[in-house]
Design a protein around this motif. Sequence first.
Motif, PDB file in Angstrom:
ATOM      1  N   LEU A  28      15.939 -41.682  53.909  1.00 54.88           N
ATOM      2  CA  LEU A  28      15.573 -41.757  55.331  1.00 54.88           C
ATOM      3  C   LEU A  28      14.083 -42.060  55.488  1.00 54.88           C
ATOM      4  O   LEU A  28      13.682 -42.941  56.258  1.00 54.88           O
ATOM      5  CB  LEU A  28      15.922 -40.443  56.045  1.00 54.88           C
ATOM      6  CG  LEU A  28      15.448 -40.352  57.504  1.00 54.88           C
ATOM      7  CD1 LEU A  28      16.155 -41.368  58.393  1.00 54.88           C
ATOM      8  CD2 LEU A  28      15.638 -38.935  58.060  1.00 54.88           C
ATOM      9  N   CYS A  44      11.721 -39.170  66.971  1.00 58.81           N
ATOM     10  CA  CYS A  44      12.726 -38.094  67.043  1.00 58.81           C
ATOM     11  C   CYS A  44      14.140 -38.650  66.911  1.00 58.81           C
ATOM     12  O   CYS A  44      14.465 -39.669  67.515  1.00 58.81           O
ATOM     13  CB  CYS A  44      12.639 -37.355  68.372  1.00 58.81           C
ATOM     14  SG  CYS A  44      11.207 -36.299  68.515  1.00 58.81           S
ATOM     15  N   PHE A  45      14.974 -37.921  66.186  1.00 57.09           N
ATOM     16  CA  PHE A  45      16.392 -38.278  66.065  1.00 57.09           C
ATOM     17  C   PHE A  45      17.287 -37.414  66.935  1.00 57.09           C
ATOM     18  O   PHE A  45      18.477 -37.699  67.080  1.00 57.09           O
ATOM     19  CB  PHE A  45      16.827 -38.193  64.599  1.00 57.09           C
ATOM     20  CG  PHE A  45      16.258 -39.309  63.779  1.00 57.09           C
ATOM     21  CD1 PHE A  45      15.015 -39.205  63.174  1.00 57.09           C
ATOM     22  CD2 PHE A  45      16.955 -40.501  63.668  1.00 57.09           C
ATOM     23  CE1 PHE A  45      14.482 -40.266  62.466  1.00 57.09           C
ATOM     24  CE2 PHE A  45      16.420 -41.574  62.945  1.00 57.09           C
ATOM     25  CZ  PHE A  45      15.184 -41.448  62.352  1.00 57.09           C
ATOM     26  N   SER A  46      16.738 -36.356  67.487  1.00 58.58           N
ATOM     27  CA  SER A  46      17.570 -35.410  68.238  1.00 58.58           C
ATOM     28  C   SER A  46      17.586 -35.713  69.725  1.00 58.58           C
ATOM     29  O   SER A  46      18.139 -34.958  70.511  1.00 58.58           O
ATOM     30  CB  SER A  46      17.060 -33.987  68.010  1.00 58.58           C
ATOM     31  OG  SER A  46      15.712 -33.895  68.424  1.00 58.58           O
ATOM     32  N   LEU A  91      19.064 -40.682  70.005  1.00 58.67           N
ATOM     33  CA  LEU A  91      19.758 -41.113  68.791  1.00 58.67           C
ATOM     34  C   LEU A  91      20.882 -40.157  68.399  1.00 58.67           C
ATOM     35  O   LEU A  91      21.688 -40.455  67.529  1.00 58.67           O
ATOM     36  CB  LEU A  91      18.770 -41.314  67.636  1.00 58.67           C
ATOM     37  CG  LEU A  91      17.747 -42.436  67.866  1.00 58.67           C
ATOM     38  CD1 LEU A  91      16.904 -42.672  66.614  1.00 58.67           C
ATOM     39  CD2 LEU A  91      18.423 -43.738  68.284  1.00 58.67           C
ATOM     40  N   ALA A 142      21.250 -37.171  66.846  1.00 54.99           N
ATOM     41  CA  ALA A 142      21.354 -36.293  65.674  1.00 54.99           C
ATOM     42  C   ALA A 142      21.110 -34.846  66.104  1.00 54.99           C
ATOM     43  O   ALA A 142      20.464 -34.598  67.119  1.00 54.99           O
ATOM     44  CB  ALA A 142      20.341 -36.709  64.608  1.00 54.99           C
ATOM     45  N   SER A 156      12.971 -35.109  62.950  1.00 55.25           N
ATOM     46  CA  SER A 156      11.991 -36.116  63.318  1.00 55.25           C
ATOM     47  C   SER A 156      11.369 -36.639  62.040  1.00 55.25           C
ATOM     48  O   SER A 156      11.412 -35.970  61.007  1.00 55.25           O
ATOM     49  CB  SER A 156      10.890 -35.514  64.204  1.00 55.25           C
ATOM     50  OG  SER A 156      11.420 -35.132  65.455  1.00 55.25           O
ATOM     51  N   CYS A 203      20.625 -38.558  60.573  1.00 55.37           N
ATOM     52  CA  CYS A 203      19.606 -39.485  61.093  1.00 55.37           C
ATOM     53  C   CYS A 203      19.864 -40.912  60.600  1.00 55.37           C
ATOM     54  O   CYS A 203      19.719 -41.872  61.363  1.00 55.37           O
ATOM     55  CB  CYS A 203      18.213 -39.016  60.684  1.00 55.37           C
ATOM     56  SG  CYS A 203      17.827 -37.354  61.274  1.00 55.37           S
ATOM     57  N   ALA A 238      22.555 -42.267  62.574  1.00 55.88           N
ATOM     58  CA  ALA A 238      22.066 -42.642  63.913  1.00 55.88           C
ATOM     59  C   ALA A 238      21.365 -43.997  63.877  1.00 55.88           C
ATOM     60  O   ALA A 238      21.532 -44.817  64.787  1.00 55.88           O
ATOM     61  CB  ALA A 238      21.120 -41.572  64.446  1.00 55.88           C
ATOM     62  N   LEU A 239      20.592 -44.259  62.826  1.00 57.36           N
ATOM     63  CA  LEU A 239      19.905 -45.556  62.720  1.00 57.36           C
ATOM     64  C   LEU A 239      20.922 -46.698  62.649  1.00 57.36           C
ATOM     65  O   LEU A 239      20.704 -47.773  63.213  1.00 57.36           O
ATOM     66  CB  LEU A 239      19.002 -45.592  61.481  1.00 57.36           C
ATOM     67  CG  LEU A 239      17.697 -44.797  61.551  1.00 57.36           C
ATOM     68  CD1 LEU A 239      16.952 -44.891  60.227  1.00 57.36           C
ATOM     69  CD2 LEU A 239      16.808 -45.285  62.702  1.00 57.36           C
TER      70      LEU A 239
END
Length: 339
Positions: free
Chosen positions: A41, A196-198, A201, A203, A207, A240, A243-244
């Motif tokens: 990641l 941030c992923f939360s 995105l 997750a 982050s 994450c 999510a990407l």
Amino acid sequence: MAIIDLRSDTVTRPTRAMREAMLDAPVGDDVYGEDPTVNALQERLAADLGFQAGLFVPSGTQSNLLGLMAHCERGDEYLVGADAHTYKFEGGGAAVLGSIQPQPIAHQPDGSLAITDLEAAVKPVDPHFARTRLLALENTWHGRALPRPYVREAQDFARRHGLGVHLDGARLFNAATAYGVTAREVADGFDSVSVCFSKGLGAPVGSVLLGSTAFIDRARRWRKVAGGGWRQAGMLAAACLHALDHHVARLADDHARAARLAEGLRGLEGMTVDAQHTNMVFVRVPVERLQALDAHLRAAEVRVSIGYLPTVRLVTHLDIDDDSVERSIAAFAGFFGRN
Ligand SMILES: *Cc1c(COP(=O)(O)O)cnc(C)c1O
């Protein structure tokens, strides 16, 4: 009927596919640098956004804090928006834990910090003053993507004064979507970026702080000091990475739904839509009707953010579909009535 939760894009629950990706993630001890999924990641985001290195951390607040502490030393100062997350919404962490002084600057209506205000805030080199070391920007800010030419001007200002430039890019992918450019272009010209992923995105946690190798080494040390050194965090990093791959392109849907929500609410009487940017809608309601509105919406199983902002905030996200938007408009219409 499921509750329609428009308070924030942090309320999303991981999808089944995301949970499955987490289940299968190879893991190791990340304090030893041995978690392959965390490393993947960090490397992927660094490469995508144009940085040497990345550091996976539990929250955006910690990511920004470690960034500030890696840029500044005790007695240093950062210039920051008076309504920026890194000033107002992080418990004063930079001062509490880093002995770093924030210098808040009033925002312009478009979210920018006027270059003249920034120029005036830079302290002379003199023992009377904290040492001005850093400019911290936020993009998006209250859902607004900062004007792109302004970002360049602010970076040029920082360079003229030998300041570092940090971007709180909690919603950097929303900014990229709004501009119609790559995430890398939004991150361009910054010394460090926090993503941030939360949020949008989707997750559950996480982050990533990005910067040079030396910068990330300093941040990693502060992460350990802050108690953020974690072990088999690859299960979280897997969410994450998922999510990407799956939740970036769809941010455009959130923005379209926010636009539709704003359009629907504009037709109602007794309230005003102040703004809609990216995945956020801000509406103004007479103060004396706020509590009654909240109760009415709750009864209709709609949650909105009422409280710490002067306006009511509605945020679209992964768990808000077209039907949720229409039901939300109907719930507001049931309270205010149509024009
Ligand atoms: C949410 C957010 C953060 C980080 O918040 P955490 O809850 O600590 O992950 C940072 N900056 C902005 C602009 C945010 O919206």
